[in-house]
Design a protein around this motif. Structure first.
Motif, mmCIF file in Angstrom:
data_model
loop_
_atom_site.group_PDB
_atom_site.id
_atom_site.type_symbol
_atom_site.label_atom_id
_atom_site.label_comp_id
_atom_site.label_asym_id
_atom_site.label_seq_id
_atom_site.Cartn_x
_atom_site.Cartn_y
_atom_site.Cartn_z
ATOM 1 N N ILE A 40 -7.021 -2.937 -0.705
ATOM 2 C CA ILE A 40 -6.061 -2.723 0.386
ATOM 3 C C ILE A 40 -4.770 -3.514 0.169
ATOM 4 C CG2 ILE A 40 -5.669 -2.976 2.863
ATOM 5 C CD1 ILE A 40 -7.423 -0.578 2.021
ATOM 6 N N ARG A 51 1.885 4.578 1.989
ATOM 7 C CA ARG A 51 1.661 5.722 2.882
ATOM 8 C C ARG A 51 2.031 7.036 2.198
ATOM 9 N NH1 ARG A 51 1.877 5.628 9.184
ATOM 10 N NH2 ARG A 51 1.401 7.809 9.644
ATOM 11 N N ARG A 68 -18.022 3.340 -3.752
ATOM 12 C CA ARG A 68 -18.150 3.330 -2.291
ATOM 13 C C ARG A 68 -16.957 2.657 -1.636
ATOM 14 N NH1 ARG A 68 -23.662 2.165 -3.602
ATOM 15 N NH2 ARG A 68 -23.343 -0.055 -3.141
ATOM 16 N N ALA A 72 -14.480 4.733 0.915
ATOM 17 C CA ALA A 72 -14.360 4.248 2.289
ATOM 18 C C ALA A 72 -12.906 3.942 2.632
ATOM 19 C CB ALA A 72 -15.230 3.010 2.481
ATOM 20 N N ALA A 73 -12.198 3.300 1.696
ATOM 21 C CA ALA A 73 -10.790 2.985 1.943
ATOM 22 C C ALA A 73 -9.960 4.254 2.055
ATOM 23 C CB ALA A 73 -10.250 2.098 0.831
ATOM 24 N N ARG A 75 -10.918 7.241 2.970
ATOM 25 C CA ARG A 75 -11.200 7.914 4.238
ATOM 26 C C ARG A 75 -10.502 7.221 5.402
ATOM 27 N NH1 ARG A 75 -17.710 8.762 3.255
ATOM 28 N NH2 ARG A 75 -17.585 10.780 2.139
ATOM 29 N N GLY A 76 -10.544 5.896 5.408
ATOM 30 C CA GLY A 76 -9.894 5.154 6.487
ATOM 31 C C GLY A 76 -8.391 5.348 6.507
ATOM 32 N N LEU A 77 -7.762 5.279 5.337
ATOM 33 C CA LEU A 77 -6.314 5.463 5.262
ATOM 34 C C LEU A 77 -5.918 6.878 5.652
ATOM 35 C CD1 LEU A 77 -5.615 3.500 1.959
ATOM 36 C CD2 LEU A 77 -4.953 2.798 4.272
ATOM 37 N N LEU A 79 -7.483 8.932 7.585
ATOM 38 C CA LEU A 79 -7.666 9.091 9.024
ATOM 39 C C LEU A 79 -6.524 8.443 9.784
ATOM 40 C CD1 LEU A 79 -9.499 10.004 11.373
ATOM 41 C CD2 LEU A 79 -10.631 7.771 11.229
ATOM 42 N N GLY A 80 -6.159 7.220 9.390
ATOM 43 C CA GLY A 80 -5.089 6.511 10.084
ATOM 44 C C GLY A 80 -3.731 7.160 9.922
ATOM 45 N N TRP A 81 -3.492 7.763 8.767
ATOM 46 C CA TRP A 81 -2.194 8.389 8.502
ATOM 47 C C TRP A 81 -2.160 9.870 8.870
ATOM 48 C CZ3 TRP A 81 -1.988 6.275 2.796
ATOM 49 C CH2 TRP A 81 -1.702 4.899 2.829
#
Length: 205
Positions: A40, A51, A68, A72-73, A75-77, A79-81
């Protein structure tokens, strides 16, 4: 569309921004097992905090933990963006890097697989596979090599078995995703482990 590439399937932790078919920014570090701590901050250090409208992540095969962490990172990014997300495999990525370095008729990608095995798959110059992906003991991989040039971070296992092999030690680089055709960057973002996990769920008696 600007695309963030996340590459964590080996000892390297690598990120890049790709736009119009070329890498506009990249960071690459060999971290061993430190992907969770480094990924991150590396993304944040890219222009605009990394971004992008699309996130593309290496799904493996390779390090179980690294894969993994990367997925996971991603997917999180995404989703957030509110970004699109997709995956690719480390195997054609390294093949593309090998062909970019020196063009040959075909190439075998050999990655560290754990437990003394390697992941192996051969590719033609257009990145179509000419063998299935397999997890092999080094001796079996040497037999399957069939005289091909071999690239990847698992070639040391073959170097210990024979001399005069055409081997190139190579780690994946996120920026090289620009070399992949679109059809190889549309995988569902889930792990490609390449072999069964070490731990198995217990069966109730």
């Amino acid at each position: 569309m600007r695309t963030l590439i996340i590459e964590t399937s080996t000892t390297a932790c690598s990120v890049a921004l790709i736009e119009e078919g070329a890498a506009v920014a990249r960071l690459h570090d060999v971290v061993g097992r430190g992907h969770a701590e480094r990924l991150i901050p590396m993304v944040a250090a890219l222009p605009g905090g990394g971004r992008a409208g699309r996130v593309l992540v290496d799904c493996g095969p390779g390090s179980f933990t690294g894969i993994r962490v990367g997925i996971a990172a991603a997917r999180g990014l995404a989703l957030g963006w509110g970004a699109e997300i997709a995956g690719f495999s480390a195997l054609p990525l390294i093949a593309a890097m090998g062909f970019s370095d020196r063009l040959t008729d075909d190439i075998a990608v050999i990655l560290e697989g754990g437990h003394g095995e390697v992941f192996m798959q051969a590719f033609n110059a257009d990145l179509t596979p000419c063998s299935p992906m397999e997890s092999l003991k080094p001796g079996d991989a040497l037999a399957a090599l069939a005289g091909r040039r071999a690239v990847g971070n698992g070639v040391r296992w073959l170097a210990d078995l024979a001399v005069d092999l055409d081997l190139t030690d190579m780690l994946p680089d996120a920026a090289a995703a620009a070399l992949l055709p679109a059809m190889l960057t549309r995988l569902t973002p889930r792990p490609i482990y390449g072999r069964a996990p070490d731990a198995k769920p217990s069966v109730p008696r």
